[in-house]
Design a protein around this motif. Structure first.
Motif, PDB file in Angstrom:
ATOM      1  N   UNK A 292      31.866  34.871  40.557  1.00  0.00           N
ATOM      2  CA  UNK A 292      33.112  35.025  41.310  1.00  0.00           C
ATOM      3  C   UNK A 292      34.050  33.897  40.881  1.00  0.00           C
ATOM      4  N   UNK A 293      35.289  34.255  40.558  1.00  0.00           N
ATOM      5  CA  UNK A 293      36.257  33.296  40.046  1.00  0.00           C
ATOM      6  C   UNK A 293      37.562  33.415  40.822  1.00  0.00           C
ATOM      7  N   UNK A 294      38.052  32.307  41.363  1.00  0.00           N
ATOM      8  CA  UNK A 294      39.363  32.290  41.988  1.00  0.00           C
ATOM      9  C   UNK A 294      40.443  32.162  40.925  1.00  0.00           C
ATOM     10  N   UNK A 295      41.597  32.822  41.164  1.00  0.00           N
ATOM     11  CA  UNK A 295      42.735  32.732  40.247  1.00  0.00           C
ATOM     12  C   UNK A 295      43.989  32.371  41.038  1.00  0.00           C
ATOM     13  N   UNK A 296      44.818  31.526  40.458  1.00  0.00           N
ATOM     14  CA  UNK A 296      46.051  31.144  41.136  1.00  0.00           C
ATOM     15  C   UNK A 296      47.135  32.202  40.916  1.00  0.00           C
ATOM     16  N   UNK A 297      48.361  31.923  41.389  1.00  0.00           N
ATOM     17  CA  UNK A 297      49.429  32.911  41.335  1.00  0.00           C
ATOM     18  C   UNK A 297      49.829  33.289  39.913  1.00  0.00           C
ATOM     19  N   UNK A 298      49.566  32.423  38.924  1.00  0.00           N
ATOM     20  CA  UNK A 298      49.885  32.766  37.533  1.00  0.00           C
ATOM     21  C   UNK A 298      48.667  33.323  36.786  1.00  0.00           C
ATOM     22  N   UNK A 299      47.547  33.533  37.506  1.00  0.00           N
ATOM     23  CA  UNK A 299      46.361  34.130  36.896  1.00  0.00           C
ATOM     24  C   UNK A 299      45.385  33.141  36.280  1.00  0.00           C
ATOM     25  N   UNK A 300      45.679  31.847  36.377  1.00  0.00           N
ATOM     26  CA  UNK A 300      44.784  30.830  35.833  1.00  0.00           C
ATOM     27  C   UNK A 300      43.545  30.681  36.716  1.00  0.00           C
ATOM     28  N   UNK A 301      42.398  30.438  36.087  1.00  0.00           N
ATOM     29  CA  UNK A 301      41.157  30.224  36.833  1.00  0.00           C
ATOM     30  C   UNK A 301      41.225  28.925  37.626  1.00  0.00           C
ATOM     31  N   UNK A 302      40.691  28.959  38.848  1.00  0.00           N
ATOM     32  CA  UNK A 302      40.593  27.779  39.703  1.00  0.00           C
ATOM     33  C   UNK A 302      39.146  27.305  39.612  1.00  0.00           C
ATOM     34  N   UNK A 303      38.914  26.227  38.861  1.00  0.00           N
ATOM     35  CA  UNK A 303      37.531  25.801  38.607  1.00  0.00           C
ATOM     36  C   UNK A 303      36.795  25.404  39.878  1.00  0.00           C
ATOM     37  N   UNK A 304      37.510  24.909  40.883  1.00  0.00           N
ATOM     38  CA  UNK A 304      36.831  24.519  42.120  1.00  0.00           C
ATOM     39  C   UNK A 304      36.405  25.730  42.941  1.00  0.00           C
ATOM     40  N   UNK A 305      36.932  26.904  42.614  1.00  0.00           N
ATOM     41  CA  UNK A 305      36.572  28.115  43.351  1.00  0.00           C
ATOM     42  C   UNK A 305      35.945  29.127  42.405  1.00  0.00           C
ATOM     43  N   UNK A 306      34.892  28.713  41.755  1.00  0.00           N
ATOM     44  CA  UNK A 306      34.118  29.614  40.921  1.00  0.00           C
ATOM     45  C   UNK A 306      32.662  29.488  41.305  1.00  0.00           C
ATOM     46  N   UNK A 307      31.998  30.615  41.375  1.00  0.00           N
ATOM     47  CA  UNK A 307      30.576  30.642  41.731  1.00  0.00           C
ATOM     48  C   UNK A 307      29.866  31.518  40.709  1.00  0.00           C
ATOM     49  N   UNK A 308      28.821  30.983  40.121  1.00  0.00           N
ATOM     50  CA  UNK A 308      28.001  31.772  39.209  1.00  0.00           C
ATOM     51  C   UNK A 308      26.729  32.154  39.938  1.00  0.00           C
ATOM     52  N   UNK A 309      25.978  33.081  39.385  1.00  0.00           N
ATOM     53  CA  UNK A 309      24.851  33.686  40.109  1.00  0.00           C
ATOM     54  C   UNK A 309      23.851  32.654  40.633  1.00  0.00           C
ATOM     55  N   UNK A 310      23.596  31.572  39.920  1.00  0.00           N
ATOM     56  CA  UNK A 310      22.627  30.570  40.398  1.00  0.00           C
ATOM     57  C   UNK A 310      23.125  29.768  41.595  1.00  0.00           C
ATOM     58  N   UNK A 311      24.433  29.792  41.840  1.00  0.00           N
ATOM     59  CA  UNK A 311      24.993  29.002  42.927  1.00  0.00           C
ATOM     60  C   UNK A 311      25.187  29.787  44.214  1.00  0.00           C
ATOM     61  N   UNK A 312      25.027  31.084  44.176  1.00  0.00           N
ATOM     62  CA  UNK A 312      25.294  31.897  45.355  1.00  0.00           C
ATOM     63  C   UNK A 312      24.116  31.891  46.303  1.00  0.00           C
ATOM     64  N   UNK A 313      24.407  32.123  47.568  1.00  0.00           N
ATOM     65  CA  UNK A 313      23.401  32.079  48.616  1.00  0.00           C
ATOM     66  C   UNK A 313      22.724  33.433  48.763  1.00  0.00           C
ATOM     67  N   UNK A 314      21.411  33.445  48.777  1.00  0.00           N
ATOM     68  CA  UNK A 314      20.688  34.682  49.078  1.00  0.00           C
ATOM     69  C   UNK A 314      20.465  34.739  50.571  1.00  0.00           C
ATOM     70  N   UNK A 315      20.752  35.888  51.163  1.00  0.00           N
ATOM     71  CA  UNK A 315      20.610  36.052  52.612  1.00  0.00           C
ATOM     72  C   UNK A 315      19.269  36.668  52.941  1.00  0.00           C
TER      73      UNK A 315
END
Length: 117
Positions: A94-117
Motif C-alpha cells: 500500500x502506497x500513499x500518494x500526494x496531490x501531484x501523484x508522488x509517493x509518500x515514503x512515510x505512508x507505504x506498507x509492504x506485505x511484511x509490515x502489515x498486521x495479520x488479524x
C-alpha cells in the motif's frame, strides 16, 4: 483465508493539505499455477469507522494488479482478505500518494509490515 490490515493511518493536514490524497494498492500472485482472490475494504476514520471501498480482485497465476483509491481523509485504514489456492503466494503493498501523484515514503506498507488479524 488470511486477513491483513494496514492499521489506522494518520493523515492530518500539514499547512492545510493532507499528505496523502490517494492510495495505490499493488497485489501480486507469485503462484505459477493457482489463482487467488483479494477482498479490499477501505475505511475512513472520523470518530467512527466507515466503509467506503469494497472491491474483490481475482489474481490469476503470476498476475500483478494495481488499484487506486481516494484517501483524502484525516485517517483511514485498509483491510485485505486473501483466499483461494494461491493465498499464501499473494503479497500486497500500500502506497500513499500526494496531490501531484508522488509517493509518500512515510505512508507505504509492504506485505511484511502489515498486521495479520
Amino acid at each position: 483465508m488470511a486477513v491483513i490490515s494496514t492499521g489506522p493511518i494518520e493523515n492530518s493536514p500539514v499547512n492545510g493539505v493532507r499528505p496523502t490524497q490517494q492510495v495505490t494498492i499493488k497485489m501480486v500472485n507469485r503462484d505459477s499455477v493457482n489463482s487467488a482472490t483479494v477482498l479490499i475494504q477501505g475505511y475512513f476514520l472520523n470518530g467512527s469507522r466507515t466503509l467506503y471501498v469494497l472491491e474483490e480482485v481475482l489474481l490469476t497465476p503470476n498476475e500483478v494488479a494495481t488499484r487506486n483509491h481516494y484517501a483524502n481523509f484525516d485517517a483511514f485504514e485498509f483491510v485485505f482478505t486473501t483466499s483461494g489456492p494461491a493465498e499464501e503466494s499473494t503479497e500486497i503493498s500500500v502506497w500513499g500518494r500526494n496531490e501531484s501523484g508522488q509517493l509518500i515514503s512515510s505512508q507505504r506498507l509492504v506485505s511484511d509490515e502489515q498486521l495479520e488479524e
